[in-house]
Scaffold this active site. Structure first.
Site, PDB file in Angstrom:
ATOM      1  N   LYS A  38       0.842  -1.193   0.000  1.00  0.00           N
ATOM      2  CA  LYS A  38       0.000   0.000   0.000  1.00  0.00           C
ATOM      3  C   LYS A  38       0.881   1.248   0.000  1.00  0.00           C
ATOM      4  CE  LYS A  38      -0.357  -0.173   5.038  1.00  0.00           C
ATOM      5  NZ  LYS A  38      -1.240  -0.156   6.217  1.00  0.00           N
ATOM      6  N   ARG A 132     -10.647   0.567  15.747  1.00  0.00           N
ATOM      7  CA  ARG A 132     -10.586   1.434  14.574  1.00  0.00           C
ATOM      8  C   ARG A 132     -11.593   0.919  13.551  1.00  0.00           C
ATOM      9  NH1 ARG A 132      -4.934   2.108  11.376  1.00  0.00           N
ATOM     10  NH2 ARG A 132      -5.439  -0.070  10.909  1.00  0.00           N
ATOM     11  N   HIS A 160      -5.983  -6.628  13.698  1.00  0.00           N
ATOM     12  CA  HIS A 160      -4.785  -5.801  13.639  1.00  0.00           C
ATOM     13  C   HIS A 160      -4.304  -5.539  15.062  1.00  0.00           C
ATOM     14  CE1 HIS A 160      -2.168  -3.132  11.251  1.00  0.00           C
ATOM     15  NE2 HIS A 160      -2.136  -2.387  12.345  1.00  0.00           N
ATOM     16  N   ARG A 211       1.374  -9.916   7.399  1.00  0.00           N
ATOM     17  CA  ARG A 211       1.240  -8.742   6.534  1.00  0.00           C
ATOM     18  C   ARG A 211       2.417  -7.786   6.804  1.00  0.00           C
ATOM     19  NH1 ARG A 211      -3.566  -9.166   9.435  1.00  0.00           N
ATOM     20  NH2 ARG A 211      -3.054  -7.182  10.432  1.00  0.00           N
ATOM     21  N   TYR A 248      14.276  31.308   0.602  1.00  0.00           N
ATOM     22  CA  TYR A 248      13.052  31.965   1.045  1.00  0.00           C
ATOM     23  C   TYR A 248      13.234  32.562   2.434  1.00  0.00           C
ATOM     24  CZ  TYR A 248      10.235  30.094  -2.782  1.00  0.00           C
ATOM     25  OH  TYR A 248       9.702  29.810  -4.023  1.00  0.00           O
ATOM     26  N   CYS A 296      12.701  23.912  -0.086  1.00  0.00           N
ATOM     27  CA  CYS A 296      11.728  24.444  -1.039  1.00  0.00           C
ATOM     28  C   CYS A 296      10.923  23.300  -1.661  1.00  0.00           C
ATOM     29  CB  CYS A 296      12.440  25.232  -2.134  1.00  0.00           C
ATOM     30  SG  CYS A 296      13.579  26.489  -1.514  1.00  0.00           S
ATOM     31  N   MET A 297       9.945  23.632  -2.478  1.00  0.00           N
ATOM     32  CA  MET A 297       9.122  22.592  -3.098  1.00  0.00           C
ATOM     33  C   MET A 297       9.936  21.683  -4.008  1.00  0.00           C
ATOM     34  SD  MET A 297       5.692  22.878  -5.475  1.00  0.00           S
ATOM     35  CE  MET A 297       4.642  23.433  -4.131  1.00  0.00           C
ATOM     36  N   ASP A 298      10.857  22.252  -4.778  1.00  0.00           N
ATOM     37  CA  ASP A 298      11.568  21.485  -5.799  1.00  0.00           C
ATOM     38  C   ASP A 298      13.079  21.476  -5.621  1.00  0.00           C
ATOM     39  OD1 ASP A 298       9.020  21.262  -7.228  1.00  0.00           O
ATOM     40  OD2 ASP A 298       9.337  23.379  -7.667  1.00  0.00           O
TER      41      ASP A 298
END
Length: 356
Positions: A38, A132, A160, A211, A248, A296-298
């Site tokens: 997952k 849950r 679980h 699992r 920034y 930063c983002m990139d």
């Protein structure tokens, strides 16, 4: 592909194989691995991880969502694929088409799924203490009701484990429930309760599947090997005079004549912004380079003043090893105030994933 990448993930096939073999040695009798792929296999890449596991003889996987299961099928992954999370009953046709096994967590949900008229394989989630998802372990009538849904084939039941201190009690409740169902003439066929921690700490709890998620990827035990490395390019190296600021909000100020390397990776790729301003490191030429200013983002800047050979085009290790130095997911998680699961599973889709 690596030569063309701005930032990428390397998957160590040998480490994955080592972990599979180490975990298989821990399996209780009759139990097999059901890798959790997952969240894009915890950031590693669901399809490449599942393919490699299949080559090792593994024939069962678990995911969290319908789309994750469909992706595996569309890329040729065979065997059992269990969806651990919720699927809209209106999508029952897709569950049937792609031969996916759906978790049912209430009798009402099972009946709604049943009304869609498609033959579907299901596993019943039993709540033994986590509170849950699932049908309470004492509510035998509700659990038994799922077996009376004519379009659903109950192929398994599971729980679980929520805490080490509760594991044995949850195991007792789970097996008691299974025994009482059997007395009533109901058999869920496959039962499972172990995940990574359970297999490592309480293999005696048994079951038909383990699992495994984090453990498969090399986290949680010293005998396991990290499967993933995260790397990026140096796009530019800048010279700053003492007192000059960068980034920034000008959060980095050079306290001496400094050299700053700009790495082609940022929080848009899953690198935590909490690593800003010296909170994190990258490895370059066998040395640690602290993060300079805000992530930063990139892009992310690192201080390479002490690494004079650092230059444009170099490869930086963000997660992984360089010689005797390493940056682990656990270390980054501590620096970011979170857990390794989050660090890995948030690694972005635009990162190329290469199996080596």
């Amino acid at each position: 592909m690596i030569e063309q990448s701005r930032a990428w993930i390397e998957i160590d096939r040998a480490a994955l194989q080592h972990n599979v073999q180490a975990l298989q040695k821990r399996l209780p009798p009759g139990c097999v691995l059901m890798p959790a792929v997952k969240a894009n296999a915890y950031g590693h890449g669901a399809v490449p991880i599942a393919r490699e596991c299949q080559k090792m003889g593994i024939g069962a996987f678990c995911v969290a969502a319908l789309a994750e299961g469909i992706e595996l099928r569309q890329h040729g992954i065979a065997g059992d694929i269990l969806i651990l999370g919720w699927t809209d009953p209106q999508q029952a046709a897709l569950l049937h088409q792609y031969r996916l096994t759906q978790t049912v967590v209430t009798l009402a949900y099972a009946r709604e799924l049943n009304r869609q008229g498609k033959p579907i394989e299901v596993h019943i989630k039993i709540d033994t203490g986590m509170h849950r998802l699932g049908i309470h372990w004492k509510d035998l009538d509700e659990i038994a009701g799922v077996f009376h849904c004519e379009n659903l084939r109950v192929a398994g039941a599971f729980t679980h484990l929520c805490a080490d201190s509760m594991a044995k009690e949850q195991g007792r409740r789970f097996y008691q429930t299974a025994a009482r169902l059997k007395e009533r003439g109901y058999s869920p066929q496959k039962i499972h309760l172990l995940a990574s921690d359970g297999l490592i700490d309480h293999p005696e709890l048994g079951g038909d599947y383990a699992r495994v998620g984090l453990a498969l990827y090399g986290i949680g035990s010293p005998e396991l090997q990290p499967v993933l490395s995260l790397k990026a390019r140096v796009a530019q190296v800048r010279e700053l005079s003492e007192g000059e600021s960068a980034g920034y909000e000008l959060q980095f100020t050079a306290q001496r004549p400094s050299r700053i390397a700009v790495l082609t990776i940022g929080y848009g790729d899953g690198l935590p912004r909490a690593l800003s301003c010296g909170g994190g490191r990258a490895l370059l030429h066998g040395r640690k380079a602290p993060v300079a200013g805000l992530v930063c983002m990139d892009q992310t800047m690192v201080d390479v003043t002490e690494i004079p050979q650092a230059s444009q085009g170099d490869t930086a290790v963000v997660l992984g090893r360089w010689g005797d130095l390493k940056i682990s997911a656990a270390e980054v998680a501590r620096q970011a105030g979170t857990i390794p699961n989050e660090i890995l599973s948030r690694l972005g889709q635009r990162l190329d994933r290469i199996v080596l």
